[in-house]
Design an enzyme around this catalytic site. Sequence first.
Site, mmCIF file in Angstrom:
data_model
loop_
_atom_site.group_PDB
_atom_site.id
_atom_site.type_symbol
_atom_site.label_atom_id
_atom_site.label_comp_id
_atom_site.label_asym_id
_atom_site.label_seq_id
_atom_site.Cartn_x
_atom_site.Cartn_y
_atom_site.Cartn_z
ATOM 1 C CB CYS A 17 45.806 68.276 37.310
ATOM 2 S SG CYS A 17 46.384 66.612 37.034
ATOM 3 N NE ARG A 60 46.726 74.173 36.578
ATOM 4 C CZ ARG A 60 47.408 74.939 37.411
ATOM 5 N NH1 ARG A 60 47.558 76.218 37.137
ATOM 6 N NH2 ARG A 60 47.920 74.462 38.510
ATOM 7 C CD1 TRP A 90 51.097 66.491 32.044
ATOM 8 C CD2 TRP A 90 51.679 65.819 34.107
ATOM 9 N NE1 TRP A 90 52.416 66.141 32.008
ATOM 10 C CE2 TRP A 90 52.807 65.732 33.261
ATOM 11 C CE3 TRP A 90 51.809 65.447 35.423
ATOM 12 C CZ2 TRP A 90 54.043 65.286 33.705
ATOM 13 C CZ3 TRP A 90 53.048 65.000 35.877
ATOM 14 C CH2 TRP A 90 54.155 64.927 35.016
ATOM 15 C CG ASN A 93 46.848 70.371 40.471
ATOM 16 O OD1 ASN A 93 47.756 69.642 40.085
ATOM 17 N ND2 ASN A 93 46.992 71.681 40.594
ATOM 18 N N GLY A 94 47.654 67.257 41.968
ATOM 19 C CA GLY A 94 48.729 66.992 42.919
ATOM 20 C C GLY A 94 48.991 65.497 43.052
ATOM 21 C CD GLU A 152 65.124 78.171 27.278
ATOM 22 O OE1 GLU A 152 65.379 77.391 28.196
ATOM 23 O OE2 GLU A 152 63.962 78.475 26.937
ATOM 24 C CE LYS A 196 61.275 77.038 25.259
ATOM 25 N NZ LYS A 196 61.889 76.992 26.460
ATOM 26 C CD GLU A 255 59.808 72.938 26.181
ATOM 27 O OE1 GLU A 255 60.398 74.021 26.301
ATOM 28 O OE2 GLU A 255 58.945 72.554 26.978
ATOM 29 C CG HIS A 282 87.227 67.896 28.479
ATOM 30 N ND1 HIS A 282 88.538 67.604 28.782
ATOM 31 C CD2 HIS A 282 87.182 69.238 28.269
ATOM 32 C CE1 HIS A 282 89.256 68.722 28.763
ATOM 33 N NE2 HIS A 282 88.457 69.729 28.453
ATOM 34 C CE LYS A 298 53.379 78.874 30.347
ATOM 35 N NZ LYS A 298 54.660 78.580 29.694
HETATM 36 C C1 F6R Z 1 60.316 74.964 29.192
HETATM 37 C C2 F6R Z 1 59.469 75.345 30.302
HETATM 38 C C3 F6R Z 1 59.727 74.748 31.636
HETATM 39 C C4 F6R Z 1 59.511 75.778 32.747
HETATM 40 C C5 F6R Z 1 59.643 75.110 34.112
HETATM 41 C C6 F6R Z 1 59.515 76.110 35.255
HETATM 42 O O1 F6R Z 1 59.947 75.618 28.023
HETATM 43 O O2 F6R Z 1 58.555 76.116 30.154
HETATM 44 O O3 F6R Z 1 61.005 74.194 31.708
HETATM 45 O O4 F6R Z 1 60.440 76.807 32.603
HETATM 46 O O5 F6R Z 1 58.660 74.132 34.247
HETATM 47 O O6 F6R Z 1 58.294 76.759 35.210
HETATM 48 P P1 F6R Z 1 58.057 78.121 35.975
HETATM 49 O O7 F6R Z 1 58.896 79.152 35.307
HETATM 50 O O8 F6R Z 1 56.596 78.383 35.842
HETATM 51 O O9 F6R Z 1 58.485 77.889 37.397
#
Ligand code: F6R
Length: 606
Positions: free
Chosen positions: A2, A27, A74, A98-99, A478, A482, A485, A501, A601
């Site tokens: 948000c 966001r 969000w 936001n929250g 990782e 990727k 997501e 296993h 993000k």
């Molecule tokens: C995946 C991604 C998320 C962030 C996670 C932590 O591509 O971007 O998994 O890594 O939300 O975010 P930060 O690094 O901002 O604490």
Amino acid sequence: MCGIVGITSNKQVTNSIINSLRKLEYRGYDSAGIATLNNGHINEVKSEGRVDVLEKNLSKSNLKGNVGIGHVRWATHGVPSTVNAHPHSSEKVSVVHNGIIENSTILKKYLIKKGHQFKSQTDTEVIVHLITEYLKKDDLKKSILKMLKKLHGSFALGIIFKDEPDLIIGARRGSPLAVGYGPNENYLGSDSYALKSMTNKISYLNDGEFCILKKDSVEFFDQKGNKVNKKILKLSSNEQSYEKGDYKHFMAKEIDEQPTTIKNCVNEYVDKINKEINIFNFPWKANEISSVVLIGCGTAYHSCLIGKYWFEKLTNLDVTVDIASEFRYRRVKFKKDALYIFVSQSGETADTFAALDLCNKNKVKTCSVVNVVESSIARESKFVLPIHCGPEIGVASTKAFLGQMLVLYILSLKIAKMRKEIDKKIYQEKINSLFDLSKLTNNSLETDSKIQSVCSSFVNIKGSMFLGRGLSFPIALEGALKLKELAYVHAEGYPAGEMKHGPLALIEEGMPVVVLAPRDEYYKKTISNMQEVIARGAKVLLITNKSKDEIHSENIWEKIEVENTSEDLLPFLITIPLQKLAYYSAFKKGYDIDKPRNLAKSVTVE
Ligand code: F6R
């Protein structure tokens, strides 16, 4: 998660609010809205979907005003819809939030008894009605203090009032909030990025604080209502790094920026002439640290997992890694001689921040590895190591991951030297190899055509596995994250040695499996595990590094070879093809690469 913005001005504010909402869209992007104050009335326009949709609706509505608040959502409480979009308003008050308000159900019951009617399914609406209720008896400041005291949970708020023609209240607990200063106008924003096109003068609210913004004044208060003095910070104005340029997506740009990320970071932390690490003001002595705890979420957690391998190998310390959302609720035994390292791109992730806060309350040593140096995590840690990679706008983290790994590696070398655990010659060799890393990552970027040709096999599948051992295991996690997501394909990262296993049962004819087997100490073992999955019908994409040695395995579907470097640094080179694999798979499906569904993000809710 948000985004909120507020502007009080002597000019019309609608267009500037829309521009800021565009910047905040990373966001949250399921709905958006804006409310302004005009001739003593609060008016709002809201819509489901992106800011573009809101802008179209605004053009039909002729919303005017010199004071306004805006929001990109969000969803937490209530589905994404116009009615649940913020702002939420009564006749007297309008709020963006936001929250999460954890006690919203109890508050709602209390307010319904008092005669308030609710329109949405959100937790936010209780804030509107609480203030409206308190304003019946109390003045503005007292009403705000009473309302803030009632709320449990995390929030950043922007509030406007029917009877206050020039005024916006901002308040924060847990979620970030910045104030910007302009000529005859002042601003509120979830981050400085949202305000950057209007001002480079910024202050940040600390946890528990609130502020009263008027067009020509800003006042800050603590949770008891006492005035607080604030520093005004001047932001650097590198607007270019916030633009996509010729790229289709921020993610593509950010992947390509990684050689520069590495170069900047190495230049910042490594002295080329003296072959030394430049972390001069590290606040602790060798004998004050006997263990390391690395904490993060998502991709940042993966960089912590890699950090564990380096710290264990180089520093001979006891190292543990924790997911912040688990750490904060466990009965952790805090150790005075442990160094707690928090890794976060945004520096605002709610769980990572809460874990840091817990450590600070237990008076242990805290250090953070962040990208955003003005962030809450950076401000609250005892020692900060910035990753210097510039703004990362794409929701999926790419260049920040490499930056986080690099800073952790450099820190592990520094502590290894402090503890006299590393031979001088080896230390110099490791420092030397850092200077070549940027150039070598450049070569990893030239894997597009191969990746483009294999990615169609990852597009319409039941699932995929990413396998690796040692340092390549967190990279496998990782790579799988990727692909999940961005291309919405189920993928699992697994330690190659664990396949037999249980997960080997998942392998079936034609399943694409990515095997990470750089020529490190685990190479032969991983190649054996690769043969086991090939034998069961998997189509293997092998990612390794160049070598004169033949790979003794037949039936490999495709192979990508990155450049050679020291074993420690191979993770940097093998990560890039995996980022590209996810990017091109999502591209092929026509997905919104910079804003994947359900995500945002900067995860500021727990
Ligand atoms: C995946 C991604 C998320 C962030 C996670 C932590 O591509 O971007 O998994 O890594 O939300 O975010 P930060 O690094 O901002 O604490």
